[in-house]
Design a protein around this motif. Structure first.
Motif, PDB file in Angstrom:
ATOM      1  N   PHE A   1      34.844  37.556  46.886  1.00 24.30           N
ATOM      2  CA  PHE A   1      35.279  38.852  46.229  1.00 24.30           C
ATOM      3  C   PHE A   1      34.831  39.050  44.712  1.00 24.30           C
ATOM      4  CE2 PHE A   1      37.113  37.601  49.910  1.00 24.30           C
ATOM      5  CZ  PHE A   1      37.464  38.574  50.539  1.00 24.30           C
TER       6      PHE A   1
ATOM      7  N   VAL B   1      39.859  44.525  45.459  1.00 22.09           N
ATOM      8  CA  VAL B   1      40.906  43.441  45.382  1.00 22.09           C
ATOM      9  C   VAL B   1      41.673  44.299  43.984  1.00 22.09           C
ATOM     10  CG1 VAL B   1      42.253  41.394  44.787  1.00 22.09           C
ATOM     11  CG2 VAL B   1      39.779  41.406  45.932  1.00 22.09           C
TER      12      VAL B   1
ATOM     13  N   LEU C   1      44.752  43.739  41.677  1.00 19.82           N
ATOM     14  CA  LEU C   1      46.120  42.647  41.309  1.00 19.82           C
ATOM     15  C   LEU C   1      46.759  43.692  40.025  1.00 19.82           C
ATOM     16  CD1 LEU C   1      43.627  39.953  40.143  1.00 19.82           C
ATOM     17  CD2 LEU C   1      45.153  40.019  42.624  1.00 19.82           C
TER      18      LEU C   1
ATOM     19  N   ASN D   1      35.034  44.549  49.151  1.00 21.90           N
ATOM     20  CA  ASN D   1      36.215  45.085  49.898  1.00 21.90           C
ATOM     21  C   ASN D   1      36.740  44.759  48.118  1.00 21.90           C
ATOM     22  OD1 ASN D   1      35.449  43.660  52.052  1.00 21.90           O
ATOM     23  ND2 ASN D   1      37.272  45.201  52.801  1.00 21.90           N
TER      24      ASN D   1
ATOM     25  N   PHE E   1      41.489  47.129  51.587  1.00 19.98           N
ATOM     26  CA  PHE E   1      41.376  46.502  50.378  1.00 19.98           C
ATOM     27  C   PHE E   1      42.476  45.499  49.664  1.00 19.98           C
ATOM     28  CE2 PHE E   1      43.413  50.214  50.220  1.00 19.98           C
ATOM     29  CZ  PHE E   1      44.831  50.560  48.739  1.00 19.98           C
ATOM     30  N   LEU E   2      42.431  45.230  49.048  1.00 18.72           N
ATOM     31  CA  LEU E   2      43.461  43.794  49.473  1.00 18.72           C
ATOM     32  C   LEU E   2      44.463  43.916  47.872  1.00 18.72           C
ATOM     33  CD1 LEU E   2      41.635  40.494  49.875  1.00 18.72           C
ATOM     34  CD2 LEU E   2      43.265  41.682  51.279  1.00 18.72           C
TER      35      LEU E   2
ATOM     36  N   ALA F   1      46.164  43.568  52.814  1.00 22.76           N
ATOM     37  CA  ALA F   1      45.802  44.396  53.496  1.00 22.76           C
ATOM     38  C   ALA F   1      46.032  45.483  53.638  1.00 22.76           C
ATOM     39  CB  ALA F   1      44.642  43.501  54.237  1.00 22.76           C
TER      40      ALA F   1
ATOM     41  N   PHE G   1      39.729  34.051  44.391  1.00 21.14           N
ATOM     42  CA  PHE G   1      38.593  35.058  45.302  1.00 21.14           C
ATOM     43  C   PHE G   1      36.973  35.262  44.880  1.00 21.14           C
ATOM     44  CE2 PHE G   1      43.381  37.390  44.912  1.00 21.14           C
ATOM     45  CZ  PHE G   1      43.084  37.846  46.548  1.00 21.14           C
TER      46      PHE G   1
ATOM     47  N   PHE H   1      37.751  44.357  41.040  1.00 20.22           N
ATOM     48  CA  PHE H   1      39.042  44.372  40.823  1.00 20.22           C
ATOM     49  C   PHE H   1      39.278  45.464  40.364  1.00 20.22           C
ATOM     50  CE2 PHE H   1      36.918  39.787  40.925  1.00 20.22           C
ATOM     51  CZ  PHE H   1      38.075  39.118  42.484  1.00 20.22           C
TER      52      PHE H   1
ATOM     53  N   PHE I   1      41.053  35.251  51.985  1.00 16.59           N
ATOM     54  CA  PHE I   1      41.631  36.150  52.263  1.00 16.59           C
ATOM     55  C   PHE I   1      40.899  37.109  53.129  1.00 16.59           C
ATOM     56  CE2 PHE I   1      42.549  35.056  47.878  1.00 16.59           C
ATOM     57  CZ  PHE I   1      44.442  35.529  47.781  1.00 16.59           C
TER      58      PHE I   1
END
Length: 352
Positions: free
Chosen positions: A167, A124, A126, A122, A221-222, A290, A162, A170, A234
């Motif tokens: 994870f 991430v 930021l 997934n 996705f986060l 999420a 993460f 990124f 997470f």
């Protein structure tokens, strides 16, 4: 099924004690049994978080929040039958009971995986483009995510957290002094990660930058603000998101404040009740989300948009937006006092 015995509790155990059982293994479940070992129900991380949203105190009995009719497997079921049942119902674990309903084991999805640890693919995202004006003069020449808390930049602690949870993909959205961030982290190879960047020519807010993603993710996705430190799980957030069939799930924190006066509850001119200095609890945005790929349909291309407005658009559009309580450590570093406190607490929460 080697360690399932340690997950067995009675229904009169306090929720706060059940949480310790849930958190001490990767299974994230407690098995509630009666005196005869018959399975009465289960308590999962999701059950605890939903109880928090309902205002249930952690000193209540775990039996009051358990799922009293969990899906179970039976002795004699084949592994294929058990796995298919778990896949069909999106279960992470399933208790095994005998013909009398007594607990005799627990299967987890991890046991069906080829690897002991499954890496998450997934994405991430930021959000690291803010100017950090409330933290000046510290942010005059340093972007807020690069301020040192403890022995390293905030963003490095976020990345490592993460990575520890599996994870590794990124995307970092940058604007103000973004070159400092890009120079420090590069393509992520130093950390065994894959890092790319969204470069905002002008500030796009906490959601608008998502319109710059070069490819639409094919799974949830986060998204997280890069100015907070947390020990949030997470993996659990993604599981909660899937369980509720949400287009978006927002992490929230319980925030309590006390009114410094007696509050009068009135009905026209009559006093109904006088409440002395009441405490009011709200759930506040934790800056952790999420999102399903469908959420991107609500974001205009290259236009400023903050996450609260995006969530409101989805709610107004009839989409399912879930609320996920973050009960782990969480600290938003928005003011100088927050920065000082984060440095004081860093060693407790982030140094082994």
């Amino acid at each position: 099924m080697d360690s399932w015995e340690s997950l067995v509790i009675s229904g009169d155990v306090l929720i706060i004690d059940a949480v310790q059982v849930i958190d001490k293994t990767k299974m994230q479940i407690a098995l509630v049994v009666g005196p005869d070992r018959r399975l009465l129900g289960t308590v999962t991380d999701g059950d605890v978080r939903r109880a928090i949203l309902r205002g249930v105190p952690m000193t209540a009995q775990a039996g009051s929040i358990m799922c009293s009719s969990p899906t179970v497997a039976h002795v004699g079921d084949s592994l294929e039958v058990i796995r298919n049942k778990m896949n069909r119902k999106l279960l992470r674990h399933i208790p095994l009971v005998d013909d009398e309903g007594r607990i005799v084991g627990l299967y987890t999805m991890l046991q069906f995986m080829q690897q002991e640890e499954k890496k998450h693919d997934n994405l991430v995202v930021l959000m690291a483009g803010g100017r950090g004006e409330r933290l000046r003069p510290l942010t005059l020449e340093c972007p807020k995510p690069m301020l040192h808390v403890g022995s390293k930049p905030i963003l490095q602690t976020i990345l490592e957290n993460f990575l520890q949870q599996g994870f590794g993909r990124f995307v970092i959205s940058i604007n103000y002094l973004g070159e400092v961030i890009e120079k420090r982290f590069g393509d992520g190879s130093e950390w065994g990660a894959e890092i790319t960047y969204l470069r905002e020519d002008a500030p796009l807010g906490t959601a608008g930058a998502l319109s710059l993603l070069p490819q639409r993710p094919d799974k949830p996705f986060l998204v997280m603000n890069a100015d907070l430190l947390t020990k949030a799980n997470f993996t659990n957030l993604l599981a909660f998101h899937a369980e509720h069939g949400a287009v978006a799930s927002m992490g929230v924190r319980s925030y309590e404040m006390q009114v410094p006066f007696g509050v009068a509850h009135v009905d026209n001119h009559r006093l109904v009740r006088l409440e002395e200095k009441p405490r009011i609890v709200h759930f506040v945005n934790a800056g952790i989300y999420a999102l399903s790929p469908e959420a991107l349909d609500f974001i205009p291309r290259a236009e400023p948009l903050d996450m609260p407005e995006l969530l409101n658009r989805m709610v107004d559009g009839g989409k399912e937006v879930a609320v996920y309580p973050v009960r782990e450590y969480w600290m938003d570093i928005g003011r100088l006092s927050d920065y000082e406190r984060a440095n004081d607490e860093y060693a407790v929460h982030f140094v082994c």
